[in-house]
Each structure stands twice: as structure tokens, then as C-alpha cells.
Design an enzyme around this catalytic site. Sequence first.
Site, PDB file in Angstrom:
ATOM      1  CG  ASP A   1       0.950   6.946   3.860  1.00  0.00           C
ATOM      2  OD1 ASP A   1      -0.223   6.865   4.270  1.00  0.00           O
ATOM      3  OD2 ASP A   1       1.702   7.919   4.112  1.00  0.00           O
TER       4      ASP A   1
ATOM      5  NE  ARG B   1      -2.957   2.739   2.974  1.00  0.00           N
ATOM      6  CZ  ARG B   1      -2.444   3.897   3.412  1.00  0.00           C
ATOM      7  NH1 ARG B   1      -1.149   3.978   3.714  1.00  0.00           N
ATOM      8  NH2 ARG B   1      -3.204   4.961   3.551  1.00  0.00           N
TER       9      ARG B   1
ATOM     10  CD  GLU C   1      -3.581   7.673   2.112  1.00  0.00           C
ATOM     11  OE1 GLU C   1      -4.311   7.876   3.100  1.00  0.00           O
ATOM     12  OE2 GLU C   1      -2.368   7.986   2.078  1.00  0.00           O
TER      13      GLU C   1
ATOM     14  CE  LYS D   1      -5.276  14.655  -3.451  1.00  0.00           C
ATOM     15  NZ  LYS D   1      -6.504  14.851  -2.633  1.00  0.00           N
ATOM     16  CG  HIS D   2       0.672  14.208  -0.753  1.00  0.00           C
ATOM     17  ND1 HIS D   2       0.298  15.534  -0.757  1.00  0.00           N
ATOM     18  CD2 HIS D   2      -0.293  13.553  -0.063  1.00  0.00           C
ATOM     19  CE1 HIS D   2      -0.831  15.679  -0.074  1.00  0.00           C
ATOM     20  NE2 HIS D   2      -1.206  14.490   0.350  1.00  0.00           N
TER      21      HIS D   2
ATOM     22  CG  HIS E   1      -5.369   4.265   8.638  1.00  0.00           C
ATOM     23  ND1 HIS E   1      -4.963   3.879   7.384  1.00  0.00           N
ATOM     24  CD2 HIS E   1      -4.617   5.349   8.947  1.00  0.00           C
ATOM     25  CE1 HIS E   1      -4.011   4.694   6.956  1.00  0.00           C
ATOM     26  NE2 HIS E   1      -3.784   5.606   7.876  1.00  0.00           N
TER      27      HIS E   1
ATOM     28  N   GLY F   1     -15.069  11.658  -4.397  1.00  0.00           N
ATOM     29  CA  GLY F   1     -16.014  11.089  -5.334  1.00  0.00           C
ATOM     30  C   GLY F   1     -15.316  10.553  -6.564  1.00  0.00           C
TER      31      GLY F   1
END
Length: 475
Positions: free
Chosen positions: A229, A227, A256, A232-233, A327, A261
Site C-alpha cells: 500500500d 500488495r 500501489e 508511491k510514498h 477499492h 496513464g
Amino acid sequence: MRDLPAAPIVPPRPHRWRLFLVGLLLTLVAASAQADVILHAFNWPYATVEARAAQIAAAGYRKVMVAPAYRSQGSAWWARYQPQDMRVIDNPLGDTEDFASMVQALADVGVETYADVVLNHMANEAATRSDLNYPGSAVLSQYAADPSRYASLRLFGDLSVNVLGAGDFGPAQCITDYTDAYQVRTYRICGGGSDPGLPDLVGNDWVVQQERNYLQALKTLGVTGFRIDAAKHMTFDHLNRVLDSGIRSGVHVFGEVITGGGAGNADYDQFLAPYLQATPHAAYDFPLFNSIRNAFAYGGSMELLVDPGAYGQALPGARAVTFAVTHDIPNNAGFRYAILDPVDETLAYAYLLGRNGGVPMVYSDNNESGDNRWVDAYQRDDLKRMIGFHNAAQGSDMQVLSHDACHLLFRRGDLGIVGINKCGTAVSATVAMSGSVLRWNVDYSDALGSGSVVRISSSSYTFSLPPRQARMWKR
């Protein structure tokens, strides 16, 4: 060359032939029905995961995602997302030896280990030092004071020197505009006020190689999923260089990228859609989660869940990790608005574990949020029953049979039928059965243990769905 005489054909005895066919059928079913539910063992010590390995397997999970494994310190759950050193596993949840033992214990019962990994940033240690050398002089001194222990915990690299320096980080500037893709992917994630934020790693050759070394070391220990983390960044170039075809081989990678939406949502259009186009990774299915929230909301309609992917409101199944809670939702103030009502969450799980598409994830924590809702959730009887249905139905097609604002009814091949009623009054749904693949004169019993049985014996059947309940009838 002369032809050899043909061997005589000896027909098998009838009972052996039947056993052969049964064995072949079971083999084909097993090949098409791969159990895939992920348990997110949020913030569990590695030894706890190991101790519960047999329970986890018996409950039907086949993957467990565990807390980030590297050097970090601090007792708070969020401290696990602030790496100090990727070259060793050493944090309050366990060390390299604990981690390796856990992976083996899970493998022994047929369960894979997924690792939550942080590639975007390092720990914010501005309160104690001004430099960007990682792990820093204090940690290096600890290594030097106990060389035999840390040699046994080492994943890669030379623990006598720092692995990262100032040149491996981007500008010391906080993201102020979360709609600006350049800022989001280049600047620091900060907590507001005077917080200087998490030092943001750049994708230079050195950083990429260290991150690849880290991921390869986890794979060598037996990890089969990552995963990513804060994906997006990160820039797509950084992600793709680290997670090249060699690292991805044999591994399920999902990122992540939080959105509010699906298609038409600004975050989706600016961040998640480009992420899916620029990388081969899967992702958390936030579009589907938003569809679920809207469907179960007061005044919402279950018709939103008939085929959300057709309208860009769910990710393609092969790219989706689906969930009813992550989480971040209960543990971060900014996301708590997205917590589902407890009954709605249960109905959402019935939908996610009943439908065809995506890899479902079930969340179970230690009450870090204080809600006391998800402690030992992995052992809930209703969730275990739903997972059993999901595992049995893997590989079966899905067809919606009936729907309106209150209910959704669909079949999974000829093996099962799922009915969900979100409203406070009972629903009766009559469905034509002429030409249906569902079996006639066969009992479909509710896998959730209600005692309800469906037995189709005519050209139509009326399904009864009690208020605020789900049924998962299985042949």
C-alpha cells in the site's frame, strides 16, 4: 566390470500407451497453464473468507488478497490502513488465529493468500495523544490486562514495550505538492484542513528490521503475496531494504503507485517508471486501466487496446496486476470519476481475462461505497465463466485478428477467440483463415453461455458480435 545383460523391452499394450500419452499431455498442459486470478476480498472478515474458501476455489480463483492484518481499530474500511502495531493481528476483521485458520482453509482447496500490507505509515492518533510511541500506552495496557490472549496472537517482538518511537518517523509535514517526488516520498499523507496526517515511517535500521520481521511472520503463516500500500510514498531504499531477496523469495510483490496513464503522463514518468526501474516488484497496471477507460469512453476507440504496451500504455505482463476497478476508485471521492459504466466494466473484464499478460484481479466488496455494484461480485456467473476461459488459455499466445473503433477480436493460441463490441450496433468482422492456427471443422463455443458457436470451414470466416457484448469462444 562385465556388462550386465540388457533387460528385455516389453512394448506397452496399446490402450496403456494411449493413457500414458494422455497423462503426459495433461501434465504438460497443467505446467504451462497456471491459474493466477486474484480475488480482492475487500474488507471481508477473515472468517468470511475461510467460510467461502470452497466457493472461491470452485469459481477459478487461485489467490485471495485480504485486508491488512495487524493491530488496528475502528469500524470504517479505511481504519484497516492505519496500523497501530505490526506485532499482532487484532482488528475488527479478526485476529492472528482467525488469519492463520483462513490461510490454511484456502491452502486446503489450492488457493493462496495475499496480504495487503502498509509499510509507509502508522495510524493517525493525534486526536487522542501527542506522542509517536506505537502502539502507545493504552494498547500496551490492553496487552498487559490479557497476557495469555496476546501471547497467542503475537507474531514477533516484546509486547510489554512500544516498538516504535519519535525517531522512527519523518517530519510532521503534509504533502502539499503531489508533483514533488521528495515531498511525496518523505512527508505525510494528510486529509486536508487541520488534519496532521499519517505519521510517515523512515527507513532506518530499526524500522526496516521490524517490517522484515512482520513480513517474515506472514510468510511463516503461509502468505505468498504482498500488495504494498502507498508504495508511491516510500523511498526506493526503504522498499528495497525491507523487501530484500530473502523476503521476496517465493512471494509475488506488487506496489500501489497510482497514475493517470502510461508513458507521457507526469505521474507515470515521475513515479511509476522509476519505481519499476529501482525495484524488481510488479505494480498495479494503471497505464492499462487508463487505456481501457479511454477506449470505452464516448468517442474512444478499441484500437487503443490492440497493443497498448508497445506505446508505454500498459506494463510488461510479468510486472502487471491488471484490474477494472480497485477499492480506491469507488471508495474515495477523488477517484470516483474513474468508475466504469457497468456494461463497460464487464467488457473490460472480458478483455483483461481474455488477453495474454498480467495477473488479473477481480474486486468484490461489502458495499462500503454504497454503489451496491460489487457485493458478491466474485460469484457472478459471467465472471466465473471468464475466469474459466482465462485459466484454460494460460500459456497460449495472443494475436489480434480484427479491430476498429467499435470492436476488438483476438485469438489465444488455437484454443480460443475473444471478441468485444463496445458499440450499440452489431459488428461483423471477416477474417482470413488461410494459414491460421485456429482449427477448422471444430466447434468453438462461447464460454459466456450465449450459445454462439464458431466453426471455421473455409478460407475466411465472418465473426458476429452483438452490440455491447463480448464473446469468448473456446475449443
